[in-house]
Design an enzyme around this catalytic site. Structure first.
Site, PDB file in Angstrom:
ATOM      1  N   LYS A 128       0.836  -1.205   0.000  1.00  9.70           N
ATOM      2  CA  LYS A 128       0.000   0.000   0.000  1.00  9.70           C
ATOM      3  C   LYS A 128       0.868   1.252   0.000  1.00  9.70           C
ATOM      4  CE  LYS A 128      -3.989   1.754   2.509  1.00  9.70           C
ATOM      5  NZ  LYS A 128      -4.959   1.118   1.578  1.00  9.70           N
ATOM      6  N   ARG A 135      -3.145   2.964   8.875  1.00 13.43           N
ATOM      7  CA  ARG A 135      -3.458   1.646   8.292  1.00 13.43           C
ATOM      8  C   ARG A 135      -2.204   0.783   8.237  1.00 13.43           C
ATOM      9  NH1 ARG A 135      -6.729   4.811   4.614  1.00 13.43           N
ATOM     10  NH2 ARG A 135      -8.849   3.990   4.522  1.00 13.43           N
ATOM     11  N   GLY A 182      -7.933  -7.962   6.047  1.00 14.42           N
ATOM     12  CA  GLY A 182      -8.710  -8.143   7.270  1.00 14.42           C
ATOM     13  C   GLY A 182      -7.930  -8.688   8.443  1.00 14.42           C
ATOM     14  N   MET A 190      -5.164  -7.298   9.902  1.00 12.17           N
ATOM     15  CA  MET A 190      -4.547  -6.323  10.801  1.00 12.17           C
ATOM     16  C   MET A 190      -5.457  -5.108  10.989  1.00 12.17           C
ATOM     17  SD  MET A 190      -0.506  -6.663  10.023  1.00 12.17           S
ATOM     18  CE  MET A 190      -0.706  -6.460   8.268  1.00 12.17           C
ATOM     19  N   ARG A 205      -4.087  -0.642  -7.715  1.00 18.46           N
ATOM     20  CA  ARG A 205      -3.400  -1.947  -7.753  1.00 18.46           C
ATOM     21  C   ARG A 205      -3.843  -2.674  -9.013  1.00 18.46           C
ATOM     22  NH1 ARG A 205      -6.711  -4.354  -2.568  1.00 18.46           N
ATOM     23  NH2 ARG A 205      -8.772  -3.997  -3.443  1.00 18.46           N
ATOM     24  N   HIS A 214      -9.163 -42.855 -10.341  1.00 18.79           N
ATOM     25  CA  HIS A 214      -9.572 -43.318 -11.662  1.00 18.79           C
ATOM     26  C   HIS A 214     -10.571 -42.347 -12.294  1.00 18.79           C
ATOM     27  CE1 HIS A 214     -12.130 -45.692 -14.431  1.00 18.79           C
ATOM     28  NE2 HIS A 214     -10.951 -46.173 -14.817  1.00 18.79           N
ATOM     29  N   SER A 265      10.076 -41.631 -20.854  1.00 14.79           N
ATOM     30  CA  SER A 265       8.913 -40.815 -20.532  1.00 14.79           C
ATOM     31  C   SER A 265       8.669 -40.973 -19.040  1.00 14.79           C
ATOM     32  CB  SER A 265       7.702 -41.287 -21.333  1.00 14.79           C
ATOM     33  OG  SER A 265       6.568 -40.552 -20.951  1.00 14.79           O
ATOM     34  N   CYS A 298       4.645 -37.934 -18.931  1.00 14.91           N
ATOM     35  CA  CYS A 298       3.279 -38.290 -19.312  1.00 14.91           C
ATOM     36  C   CYS A 298       2.385 -38.449 -18.099  1.00 14.91           C
ATOM     37  CB  CYS A 298       3.276 -39.545 -20.175  1.00 14.91           C
ATOM     38  SG  CYS A 298       3.881 -40.998 -19.317  1.00 14.91           S
ATOM     39  N   TYR A 332       9.569 -32.788 -24.243  1.00 16.30           N
ATOM     40  CA  TYR A 332       8.135 -32.523 -24.365  1.00 16.30           C
ATOM     41  C   TYR A 332       7.423 -32.834 -23.061  1.00 16.30           C
ATOM     42  CZ  TYR A 332       7.388 -37.569 -24.736  1.00 16.30           C
ATOM     43  OH  TYR A 332       7.343 -38.911 -24.471  1.00 16.30           O
TER      44      TYR A 332
END
Lengths: 880, 880
Positions: free
Chosen positions: B28, B98, B107, B109, B347, B463, B771, B838, B858
């Protein structure tokens, strides 16, 4: 090409090789040369080196050009030494041609004996020996062997061997039973018949030229190196194909030329007891194969002293000489030809474990070898035989099945099919064998009560096997041919039905299952055994601890020399007596409060166990593993037990089944167990830590020094260990504050998950010691379930995909990398970190050697393997 | 101690910090400084740096001695800028205090607003604003907030907040509903009542001195950094406790001082579509909290243009300025006080995936950012939203349970409880949701027919989850709160009973299960999406393949940009239609001949599948894994199916059960599967190789180029691969000779067993590609069964023992070592060895980045994740 030496002569006066040249001359050739060098009476001969074999196969089966001249020169030298000439009808030199590789490949390659005879020369042999029957018998055998081995005359289709057929026919004609009853004339006739069948079948004549015979025989030996049988054998034994074989050409000597002749085998000490006396047997007027054939009964070698005192005296001297030279008990073959002793073979003699221990210790005392050498002479694994009862070697065995030799020993008893019955029968004083498809922790009581355990399923690290080894109890596991029918209280094997109450005997060292009661003999520890162990303890760097879960096992192990406990499995304590009820009450509790209530009942019992163990191990470290198995292992698997549990707990059987279902796991090995339980149900581990620290405080009052090492199992992340170590330290501090007594303890972990080894540098930030749990680590590194691998692992070992069952001998190539990596990384973070092993491999000699090499501090094994581990650790130290 | 700077001022004329100082000034503070530097209208203020927080906690909660002077100097500077004086009753400066850490901790602090008022100064505020009600309302709020946050007056026991109680009482007395209906007098009275309750309860007075008020508020903010809530939050989000918070002290501005005042929030572009226009809302004469409270309906920000044209024009300029400066869409807070615009916050704006893609591509086209920056602006994981249907965001959701978001998408349908029914209903044109406790390969047909799949058990790689992702089908897995009763055809959840045929909706992206039919909207691919993908393909080095088992999936994947198949699981083909009968016939066969007979029936079907896949992937590589699962997976688990199988096979149900029993495994994951089957039953793999090579030959005739890569699964030793590679080459040669056609293919292996990675140098002697099967590799490296880990893994992630579920995001620290080791060692033996992945991780962005770093060729993932992988691969390339 440089001129190379391919042929090495041996025998009196001049010998070119020695025992160190095994790779070049093969085992047989090197030993013949060595004996010659010692001035022993060895029939002269020469060795064609293994280089020739290599050359032969690298050059399209051709010999090096220099070979022919070198062989001929060697023959000249042999002729000179033996006073006979190869191919000379008046004074013929006869030869044997034998293979001889670096390592023995018994029966895999070819041999030709009596080479150098033909129709003309046989007459000379008759003249020399004065025995026509002898000469024609030798000639007949030569033609037969040469025709088969060198010329390749083999029976066709279903035909029997054509030479044997002719021999049988002749015996039938003469009405005689054995070959030696055939007179010289008949044998002479057979020689001609043999030659005729060779010419007819092979369309080429039997070679009459001795030199041609020799090259034929040499070629046959080299050829047999690449025979299908030999190749398969080398594949199985993992002998490189490139090594090749040597060929030994040696003068023939005969033990069957009259009553001043003999042949025999002998050991320089008794191979079954180790007693220092010549041991063996001989036959007068006989050939080597007659001793083996068993038609005539050989006499003990001591009798030779009376029959041929002069030769015997020389033989004794030769034996002493060889033993002194080789510094080991020798296994000898000899022949006496017309009163002259010839030595044909010497090699280290095979012996029983008892003999190995006695000869090693005796020889060290005799200063033949050093104590260190003595330690290397005994195979640690063989000690198993000495630590357990065994069956009388002479007793008959009616084998009905063979399983895995899961825990050594010999046991006979009446068959029972469940643990309760085993306990009940044992209480009545009956000896029983517990027969189960497989065992589970519920069966512990019955296993304890039984003489031995026999299972139809499971491998060398199945529950039955691991627990039985821990108890030192005989066990045959995974005997797949047993068809067990619990319903009918019987099992079938090998076509027989064995009912409850029938006697069976099981051999935990061979895996055999036998009908009836086979007599056993007890284990006995000799003075020599104790002496050897003392020497071992002086040499070894590795400490040896034991895996023990009870005060009794701890006592046994300490007697065997254990220097602490490397693995105390707390869950085994959960099954005894009524404890299981409290455990089940805990599992059934839906909430933490209920679990704490049940755990409160368990704590005093655990504490008592720990007190007993601390007492047994006074002053020695005791590594205690907190609860490891998944909770469902504590629930009953079978309906009657489920019903019983329901009654005890006051719930319905359906509730019990639902509980079991809710805890079901697809892969329990990879499930909710070990520290994962400790994190999700911290109250369990808290109770265990309280019990440990309270026990240590209680025994301290009795001047007993407890050194607990609290071990968190199945750690895979440093956070798990960090949280549970903090819990341990908090609980321990609370107990110590409450009891106003300080005790010392360590907190460490098992490295049994590959990830823990990979991040051992992190784990060591928290761990005060590492203990490699190589059972689980092997399972995970290979992806093998030890309970299921029986379907392919035996095939893998048989086909050479794996050198050994990795659950028995540590897989040094793969799993071993994780041990090394884990140790190095752990010690990088924490210098001097204490590292040990507590898997089954802690009792396996080759694995112990590996642990030594990696720098472990200790190994831990089941109580009965402690002596084995002590010796193996000493050997590892000596070898490194 | 050197004199250190602790306080940084910001605002017009002079600002000491900037956006780069986030660590020192907090997010901030840094942004307020940055806006000031840009010359934007920011209420002046100053930031006390995070260093003070660190000092405070390192020095027993004391401030550095220099702080007081630096703060007072800063206040003087703010007074000058704002033309008001702190504590001056005539022209008071009011402040907000702040917190502001490096990263947002919403929320967690404390905040104090309107600081600097007392009984005297409030009169000055009345004079200045001309509005007594406004002034007392501000004063009342300040006392209440200060009393609570700084002084710690909290309700006791069951009491409600004492300030609120007084306020309620007052409203009740006056008969009004809302605070703002209370007149100034009442508010003034409340201020006194508030002070009284503070003095009575806390035994100390409310501080009237503004400077004392300020230090109290600063202390409260620093104190809240170590509040229990904040600590827990940091633990969960893994924010280091040592970072500390900054404190921002800023002049108050008011949007509620009349109709020339307003307050609002806005985005520089539409955060849900990405459209380039100001988006947001405002309220005239209101405070920030009124916009949130929802009592008055805010107006769209565009309307401000008409109401305050001059301010709006300035605001537009500010927005353009900020977007240009930050090069990103901004989320703004602003207040208009008496016609003057003040910027309170800026922001980067959160946005939907669609907006992220559109803004990134638009900004690149606008040259605001480069194409490379655009690629980094979109979170690959968010693309999932664009590739699947989703629920209408405005539709009501009656949520009855939340499971794991196993496969994204939105689906509604009638509940069915088994696969057969799903198929039957779908055939009738019904939309169904298949609800199962868990799924097994038998359910594939039903899963395909259903709109979505809902299971009660199983994790992200169960599965159901894996198969559904492969199909691109919506799936919610492991919704443990579902009590499914197959017998009664219903399930219960959240107290409700849902019967077969009832409508449910499942959200595969959130895991929600809802009653009824929630309206959905289809996935749509925008031009911007295609453009972004094109840019990604230019940047990435990693190829992206797909896991697909059928021609249909292959087609889908190719449309999504797949460059080949990385994993074709041949066993999935074994379940379709009647094939399963042939498979079961094979398993039932007691001998090789019987198995070969059954396999002969399967071969043409496998070949046809391969032909279809080769066609879809014409010219691209297709990695085909030979049979992997244990044979028992092909047998029916439930009684009715067992009966059906018995009838089909012409055997008894008992026979079927015996077969199932004989194949039972304790840990199937570690059992008789993969290449272990290939070695023990070579005929299965032989059939598969024949089918592959025949298919490649058949499509070649149609000018289709097949590039099969035959993959041997579960290899742990080089001998396994050596034997099976030899078999593959032999069979391939036979087929090619028979068909007189040559095709090219590779033989490689999956690295999915830790040992294979450890001995990858050996494995690469045989393997032509690697693989990494990271699903199994993760299971084995951790010792977790993905089917069972649900009992502890969520707890592990929640407690921070693991950063993520390792089955979703690759465990780089542990398993990652094996990937790196395996790749390096493999390539040491075989230079340029092709390496891919894979496992499920092939579609996970952080894992893809790791694979890029390790040098893989890959990644392979399910078809619907291909675009995600393409973008993630591009980002990996850009980041490295």
């Amino acid at each position: 090409m440089a001129k190379q030496k391919y042929v090495y002569i041996f025998g009196a006066q001049k010998t070119e090789g020695d025992a160190t040249q095994r790779n070049l001359l093969g085992g047989k050739g090197a030993n013949l040369a060595e004996m010659s060098n010692l001035g022993l009476p060895v029939p002269a001969g020469f060795t064609i080196s293994t280089d020739v074999c290599t050359y032969y196969y690298n050059h399209g089966e051709k010999y090096p050009p220099q070979l022919r001249a070198q062989v001929l020169a060697a023959i000249r030298s042999v002729e000179k030494k033996m006073g006979a000439t190869f191919g000379d009808p008046k004074n013929p030199l006869l030869l044997s041609v034998r293979s001889g590789a670096r390592v023995s490949m018994p029966g895999m390659m070819e041999t030709v004996l009596n080479l150098g005879l033909n129709d003309q020369i046989v007459e000379g042999l008759i003249a020399l020996s004065g025995d026509a029957r002898f000469a024609y018998d030798v000639y007949r055998r030569f033609i037969q062997m040469y025709g088969d081995v060198v010329m390749g005359l083999r029976p066709e289709g279903k035909e029997i061997d054509p030479f044997e057929a002719l021999l049988e026919k002749k015996k039938h004609q003469r009405g005689v039973e054995i070959d030696s009853d055939l007179p010289a004339e008949d044998l002479k006739d057979l020689c001609q018949q043999f030659k005729t069948v060779i010419r007819k079948r092979l369309r080429r004549p039997f070679p009459e030229d001795p030199e041609e015979q020799l090259w034929g025989a040499v070629g046959a030996v080299f050829g047999s190196w690449q025979g299908a049988r030999a190749i398969r054998y080398r594949e199985l034994e993992r002998i490189p194909h490139g090594w090749g074989t040597a060929v030994n050409v040696q003068s023939m000597v005969y033990g069957n030329m009259g009553d001043d002749c003999a042949t025999g085998v002998a050991f320089t000490r008794d191979p079954s007891t180790g007693k220092r006396e010549l041991y063996g047997e001989f036959l007068i007027n006989a050939q080597g194969e007659d001793v083996v054939a068993g038609i005539r009964t050989p006499e003990p070698v001591s009798k030779l002293k009376r029959k041929m005192p002069k030769v015997y005296a020389e033989f004794e001297k030769v034996c002493a000489n060889l033993e002194r030279h080789y510094k080991d008990m020798q296994d000898l073959e000899f022949t006496i030809q017309k009163g002259k002793l010839w030595m044909l073979q010497t090699r280290s003699g095979k012996r029983t474990a008892a003999a190995a221990v006695k000869t090693a210790v005796d020889m060290a005392r005799e200063r033949l070898i050093t104590q260190k050498e003595a330690l290397l002479r005994v195979s640690p694994a063989d000690l198993d035989q000495l630590l357990h009862p065994s069956f009388d070697a002479k007793a008959k065995r009616d084998v009905i099945g063979v399983g895995l030799p899961a825990s050594p020993g010999a046991a006979s008893g009446k068959v029972v099919f469940n643990a309760e019955e085993a306990e009940a029968e044992a209480a009545k004083g009956e000896r029983v064998i517990l027969v189960r498809i497989e065992t589970s922790p519920e069966d512990i009581g019955g296993m304890h009560a039984a003489q031995g355990i026999l299972t139809a399923r499971g491998g060398m690290t199945s529950h039955a096997a691991v627990v039985a080894r821990g108890m030192g109890k005989c066990c045959v596991a995974g005997c797949g041919s047993l068809a067990i029918d619990y319903g009918k209280d019987l099992f079938k094997a090998n076509g027989k039905t064995i009912k409850r109450g029938d006697w069976v005997s099981i051999d935990g060292s061979s895996g055999e299952v036998m009908l009836g009661q086979v007599p056993t003999q007890e284990a006995s520890f000799t003075k020599e055994f104790s002496e050897l162990m003392k020497w071992a303890d002086r040499e070894r760097r590795l400490k040896v601890r034991t895996n023990a879960d009870s005060p009794h096992d701890s006592d046994v192990a300490r007697k065997f020399g254990a220097e602490g406990i490397g693995l105390c499995r707390t869950e085994h304590m959960f099954f005894e007596g009524d404890r299981i009820d409290a455990v089940r009450e805990m599992i059934l509790s839906g909430d933490e409060a209920g679990r704490r209530k049940a755990l409160k009942k368990l704590k005093p019992m655990q504490r008592r166990d720990f007190e007993g163990i601390f007492k047994a191990m006074n002053g020695l470290p005791v590594t205690i593993r907190l609860l490891d198995p998944p909770l469902h292992e504590f629930l009953p698997h079978e309906a009657p037990q489920q019903k019983e549990m329901a009654q005890k707990m006051g719930i319905s059987v359906q509730n019990v089944r639902q509980l079991i279902d809710s805890l079901h796991e697809f892969n329990p090995m990879l499930g909710h167990r070990g520290c994962r339980l400790g994190i999700t149900f911290p109250e369990i581990y808290e109770m265990q830590v309280e019990a440990i620290i309270e026990a240590a405080i209680n025994v301290k009052k009795k001047k007993i020094k407890a050194l607990p090492e609290i071990m968190i199992p199945l750690v895979g992340t440093v956070a798990e260990l960090g949280m549970l170590k903090a819990m341990t330290n908090r609980v321990a501090a609370e107990v110590q504050a409450k009891k106003k007594t300080k005790v010392s303890y360590l907190v460490g972990t098992m490295i049994e998950i590959p990830r823990a080894a990979l991040i051992a540098d992190q784990i060591a930030q928290e761990a005060e010691f590492f203990s490699f749990g190589t059972n689980d680590l092997t399972q995970l590194t290979f992806g093998y379930s030890r309970d299921d691998a029986g379907k392919f692992l035996p095939i893998y070992v048989e086909q050479g995909i794996l050198p050994d069952d990795p659950f028995q001998a540590l897989d040094q190539e793969g799993t071993g990398q994780l041990l090394q990596m884990g140790t190095e990384r752990g010690r990088k973070t924490r210098k001097g970190l204490k590292v040990g092993i507590c898997g089954e491999h802690g009792g396996d000699p080759s694995s112990i050697e590996f642990c030594h090499g990696v720098g472990f501090d200790y190994v831990s094994c089941s109580p009965f393997r402690v002596p084995i581990a002590r010796l193996a650790a000493a050997q590892a130290s000596l070898k490194s």
